[in-house]
Design a protein around this motif. Sequence first.
Motif, PDB file in Angstrom:
ATOM      1  N   GLN A  84       0.853  -1.194   0.000  1.00  0.00           N
ATOM      2  CA  GLN A  84       0.000   0.000   0.000  1.00  0.00           C
ATOM      3  C   GLN A  84       0.891   1.247   0.000  1.00  0.00           C
ATOM      4  OE1 GLN A  84      -2.464  -0.872   3.435  1.00  0.00           O
ATOM      5  NE2 GLN A  84      -4.100  -1.634   2.119  1.00  0.00           N
ATOM      6  N   THR A  85       1.096   1.770  -1.129  1.00  0.00           N
ATOM      7  CA  THR A  85       1.922   2.968  -1.314  1.00  0.00           C
ATOM      8  C   THR A  85       1.202   3.901  -2.302  1.00  0.00           C
ATOM      9  OG1 THR A  85       3.155   1.871  -3.092  1.00  0.00           O
ATOM     10  CG2 THR A  85       4.092   1.777  -0.873  1.00  0.00           C
ATOM     11  N   PRO A  86       1.517   5.207  -2.335  1.00  0.00           N
ATOM     12  CA  PRO A  86       2.535   5.898  -1.527  1.00  0.00           C
ATOM     13  C   PRO A  86       2.027   6.173  -0.124  1.00  0.00           C
ATOM     14  CG  PRO A  86       1.433   7.459  -2.926  1.00  0.00           C
ATOM     15  CD  PRO A  86       0.870   6.116  -3.304  1.00  0.00           C
ATOM     16  N   ILE A  87       2.960   6.498   0.802  1.00  0.00           N
ATOM     17  CA  ILE A  87       2.623   6.728   2.199  1.00  0.00           C
ATOM     18  C   ILE A  87       2.739   8.222   2.481  1.00  0.00           C
ATOM     19  CG2 ILE A  87       3.348   6.342   4.581  1.00  0.00           C
ATOM     20  CD1 ILE A  87       4.215   3.553   3.767  1.00  0.00           C
ATOM     21  N   ASP A  88       1.686   8.741   3.135  1.00  0.00           N
ATOM     22  CA  ASP A  88       1.680  10.133   3.572  1.00  0.00           C
ATOM     23  C   ASP A  88       1.721  10.129   5.084  1.00  0.00           C
ATOM     24  OD1 ASP A  88       1.319  12.746   4.194  1.00  0.00           O
ATOM     25  OD2 ASP A  88      -0.577  12.977   3.086  1.00  0.00           O
ATOM     26  N   PRO A  89       2.849  10.494   5.687  1.00  0.00           N
ATOM     27  CA  PRO A  89       2.963  10.437   7.158  1.00  0.00           C
ATOM     28  C   PRO A  89       1.955  11.315   7.874  1.00  0.00           C
ATOM     29  CG  PRO A  89       5.125  10.650   6.144  1.00  0.00           C
ATOM     30  CD  PRO A  89       4.116  10.895   5.064  1.00  0.00           C
ATOM     31  N   ALA A  90       1.342  12.277   7.151  1.00  0.00           N
ATOM     32  CA  ALA A  90       0.387  13.161   7.814  1.00  0.00           C
ATOM     33  C   ALA A  90      -0.947  12.481   8.052  1.00  0.00           C
ATOM     34  CB  ALA A  90       0.188  14.415   6.967  1.00  0.00           C
ATOM     35  N   LEU A  91      -1.229  11.391   7.367  1.00  0.00           N
ATOM     36  CA  LEU A  91      -2.508  10.699   7.550  1.00  0.00           C
ATOM     37  C   LEU A  91      -2.498   9.915   8.856  1.00  0.00           C
ATOM     38  CD1 LEU A  91      -3.146   9.346   3.922  1.00  0.00           C
ATOM     39  CD2 LEU A  91      -4.155  11.347   5.041  1.00  0.00           C
ATOM     40  N   PRO A  92      -3.609   9.913   9.554  1.00  0.00           N
ATOM     41  CA  PRO A  92      -3.649   9.203  10.845  1.00  0.00           C
ATOM     42  C   PRO A  92      -3.568   7.674  10.641  1.00  0.00           C
ATOM     43  CG  PRO A  92      -5.844   9.940  10.233  1.00  0.00           C
ATOM     44  CD  PRO A  92      -4.910  10.538   9.204  1.00  0.00           C
ATOM     45  N   THR A  93      -2.747   7.023  11.468  1.00  0.00           N
ATOM     46  CA  THR A  93      -2.649   5.559  11.409  1.00  0.00           C
ATOM     47  C   THR A  93      -3.855   4.945  12.119  1.00  0.00           C
ATOM     48  OG1 THR A  93      -0.233   5.629  11.360  1.00  0.00           O
ATOM     49  CG2 THR A  93      -1.255   3.558  12.072  1.00  0.00           C
ATOM     50  N   PRO A  94      -4.524   4.017  11.510  1.00  0.00           N
ATOM     51  CA  PRO A  94      -5.727   3.445  12.147  1.00  0.00           C
ATOM     52  C   PRO A  94      -5.355   2.533  13.320  1.00  0.00           C
ATOM     53  CG  PRO A  94      -5.230   2.250  10.147  1.00  0.00           C
ATOM     54  CD  PRO A  94      -4.249   3.386  10.201  1.00  0.00           C
ATOM     55  N   THR A  95      -6.360   2.152  14.040  1.00  0.00           N
ATOM     56  CA  THR A  95      -6.204   1.145  15.095  1.00  0.00           C
ATOM     57  C   THR A  95      -6.949  -0.117  14.672  1.00  0.00           C
ATOM     58  OG1 THR A  95      -8.168   1.931  16.266  1.00  0.00           O
ATOM     59  CG2 THR A  95      -6.017   2.882  16.898  1.00  0.00           C
ATOM     60  N   VAL A  96      -6.578  -1.236  15.279  1.00  0.00           N
ATOM     61  CA  VAL A  96      -7.259  -2.504  14.965  1.00  0.00           C
ATOM     62  C   VAL A  96      -7.688  -3.156  16.267  1.00  0.00           C
ATOM     63  CG1 VAL A  96      -6.047  -2.892  12.787  1.00  0.00           C
ATOM     64  CG2 VAL A  96      -5.050  -3.731  14.912  1.00  0.00           C
ATOM     65  N   THR A  97      -8.735  -3.954  16.218  1.00  0.00           N
ATOM     66  CA  THR A  97      -9.205  -4.673  17.402  1.00  0.00           C
ATOM     67  C   THR A  97      -8.308  -5.874  17.668  1.00  0.00           C
ATOM     68  OG1 THR A  97     -10.704  -5.987  16.045  1.00  0.00           O
ATOM     69  CG2 THR A  97     -11.586  -3.956  17.010  1.00  0.00           C
ATOM     70  N   ALA A  98      -8.402  -6.384  18.886  1.00  0.00           N
ATOM     71  CA  ALA A  98      -7.566  -7.529  19.281  1.00  0.00           C
ATOM     72  C   ALA A  98      -8.131  -8.816  18.672  1.00  0.00           C
ATOM     73  CB  ALA A  98      -7.497  -7.635  20.800  1.00  0.00           C
ATOM     74  N   GLU A  99      -7.967  -8.933  17.402  1.00  0.00           N
ATOM     75  CA  GLU A  99      -8.404 -10.133  16.685  1.00  0.00           C
ATOM     76  C   GLU A  99      -7.447 -10.389  15.543  1.00  0.00           C
ATOM     77  OE1 GLU A  99     -12.218  -9.568  14.958  1.00  0.00           O
ATOM     78  OE2 GLU A  99     -11.628  -7.792  13.832  1.00  0.00           O
ATOM     79  N   TYR A 100      -7.547 -11.608  15.025  1.00  0.00           N
ATOM     80  CA  TYR A 100      -6.677 -12.011  13.924  1.00  0.00           C
ATOM     81  C   TYR A 100      -5.206 -11.820  14.269  1.00  0.00           C
ATOM     82  CZ  TYR A 100     -10.896 -12.334  11.087  1.00  0.00           C
ATOM     83  OH  TYR A 100     -12.114 -12.681  10.593  1.00  0.00           O
ATOM     84  N   GLY A 101      -4.858 -12.132  15.511  1.00  0.00           N
ATOM     85  CA  GLY A 101      -3.462 -12.125  15.889  1.00  0.00           C
ATOM     86  C   GLY A 101      -2.927 -10.827  16.402  1.00  0.00           C
ATOM     87  N   CYS A 102      -3.706  -9.802  16.452  1.00  0.00           N
ATOM     88  CA  CYS A 102      -3.224  -8.525  16.959  1.00  0.00           C
ATOM     89  C   CYS A 102      -3.309  -8.518  18.484  1.00  0.00           C
ATOM     90  CB  CYS A 102      -4.059  -7.370  16.390  1.00  0.00           C
ATOM     91  SG  CYS A 102      -3.787  -7.137  14.611  1.00  0.00           S
ATOM     92  N   GLY A 103      -2.235  -8.044  19.083  1.00  0.00           N
ATOM     93  CA  GLY A 103      -2.228  -7.956  20.535  1.00  0.00           C
ATOM     94  C   GLY A 103      -1.961  -9.274  21.228  1.00  0.00           C
ATOM     95  N   THR A 104      -1.552 -10.313  20.505  1.00  0.00           N
ATOM     96  CA  THR A 104      -1.273 -11.604  21.141  1.00  0.00           C
ATOM     97  C   THR A 104       0.207 -11.745  21.416  1.00  0.00           C
ATOM     98  OG1 THR A 104      -0.932 -12.758  19.054  1.00  0.00           O
ATOM     99  CG2 THR A 104      -3.193 -12.632  19.852  1.00  0.00           C
ATOM    100  N   ASP A 105       0.545 -12.680  22.329  1.00  0.00           N
ATOM    101  CA  ASP A 105       1.944 -12.928  22.628  1.00  0.00           C
ATOM    102  C   ASP A 105       2.457 -14.170  21.908  1.00  0.00           C
ATOM    103  OD1 ASP A 105       0.511 -14.832  23.934  1.00  0.00           O
ATOM    104  OD2 ASP A 105       1.335 -14.427  25.941  1.00  0.00           O
ATOM    105  N   GLY A 106       1.720 -14.654  20.992  1.00  0.00           N
ATOM    106  CA  GLY A 106       2.111 -15.836  20.221  1.00  0.00           C
ATOM    107  C   GLY A 106       1.267 -15.925  18.980  1.00  0.00           C
TER     108      GLY A 106
END
Length: 584
Positions: A32-54
């Motif tokens: 996913q390019t080009p990248i504009d650093p001024a755009l806000p980075t989204p957040t994701v819910t703790a699913e599909y492996g996000c926020g896990t320790d394994g």
Amino acid sequence: MTQTLRRRRGRLVLLLSGALLAALPATAVAAQTPIDPALPTPTVTAEYGCGTDGTAWITPSIPSPEWVNFQVGIPSPTLNGQKFQGTVHLWDLDGSQSADGSTEQSPVPYQSVYVPLSLEDGHSYGWYASTFDGTSYSEPTSTCYFTVDSSQPSVGDITNPDFPQAGTPGRPQKAAGQSTTFTFSGADTLPDGCDTAAGPDCQASGLDHFVYSFNEAPGSGAPKVVPGPDGRASVTVGLTNWGVYTFYVSAVDVAGRQSQPRTYSFYVPDQLPPPTAPTVDLSAPAASPRALGLTATGLLSDGPYEPGQVVHVRRSDAAHPAGVALPDAALTTDGGFRIIDHPGVGGGNTYTVSYPGDADHLAATGTTTVQVSRRAASLSLATNASAYAYGATATVTAHLGATYDGRTVLIYAQPAGGKKTLVKSGAVDSQGNLRTSFQVTRGTTFSAAFAGDQRYAPAATRSVTGYAKVTGSQSGYFSSTHYGSTLYRVYHHTAAEQLNVSVAPNKAGQCVVYRVEQYSGGAWHTLSTTSCAALSQASTGSHRISLTHAVGGRFRVVAGYLHSSDDATNLSTWGSWQYFSVVQ
């Protein structure tokens, strides 16, 4: 489209390291390019492996969904009147496929992003989210990882030593109120085409726990039990009531998938029946060659019997009178067993089979004897004559040839009509001989027996015959004289010569004859021989001779015993001559 997410408990199956990211295609990470650093980075819910320790595991409701739904949070869904949309980049870690998904520009903080990529069982995936303003993308979120497990785990066989499963042999070993243990195993199935869990495409979440219940499938809140490293677990319970039970077990993997339940139906009695008294039916050949294979078969009644039960076997023979233990023989379910032996000792080999008993059966024993062949030793028996005078002494010699370890011989004598008695026993001399003597009064059978050893078992027999004894005496004479050295009885011509006879051993009813001879011209001439006369009950007889016309003559008379077919004990025998003369 609902997705379910689970963490692996207490272990890391797939290490998400820099090495793993470095192995990914560049297009997958920076698609996913080009990248504009001024755009806000989204957040994701703790699913599909996000926020896990394994590694996170998902179990798609559809085994191979065509779309994956992600929830993306845009911190500022609008900025200066500009609406942003959430985007997700998703790829298979094996590099085989990747896809992007996005929503229409929407002013809501959380947006559902659908990515058109088909998930495959056992495959691992990476993804991240970005904010898109129609031209550029924001900095992406941290990459999240998950693995798909759409296969159900399984439960192996259930066992219980106390209660046989319905439809199988065996009887309950416990009754109501006693504790019992069920043992079972489970596994988490690998995807099709995978032999081992290796690489990003052959993963399974692994067995997590079991749930169980009685008489119905496990439901919500069912008891759990954690398996050991070998995938096995056990449950110990006490069943207070008698009757038929069904034990249900389901396996649950780390991804949360639950198997179909495995069942084990059984009967619990109110109390155990008393043990039965089985019998041992043992069959073996009557005879067998020494040192060759011998097979005996048997059947222990009142089956069935549990696997692993045995009967104990013991063999006794001439070398091992107290017996020697042989290998145990395994019992079949119906009580059958087989004994294979190679007996090295000749003679009677007795096999004793013993069953120690169990909760259902009392102890039992059975025996059978097999005659194992032995070579006949060279054993002979000789006497110094074949016939003997009454009361004569016979010399009996037994000769023993080569043997294995026995040198003892026994000599027996059995007179006709009498008992067999031991005359002598002992070791033969250096020439192999054993001698003894025996007084013969009638036909006698001598026998020699070798006690035998581990390899020899002979015997020999010899019969000899004894003559009957005839004793005679004269009566009625008035004086005696001699002619030369011979004694003569002297009779008047008016008297009668009488020869009295007795026969030994007693021959009552048997035949005796008398012969009379006269001396004339220097020789003896037969005057008469009587016909058969029966002996009295005392085995005696007599013969009278008229002397009226015998004046001046010299005579002799003799009695003889003639045996018949009724007498097999003694030979025919003549007595001694009795001499007499007649005067005026």
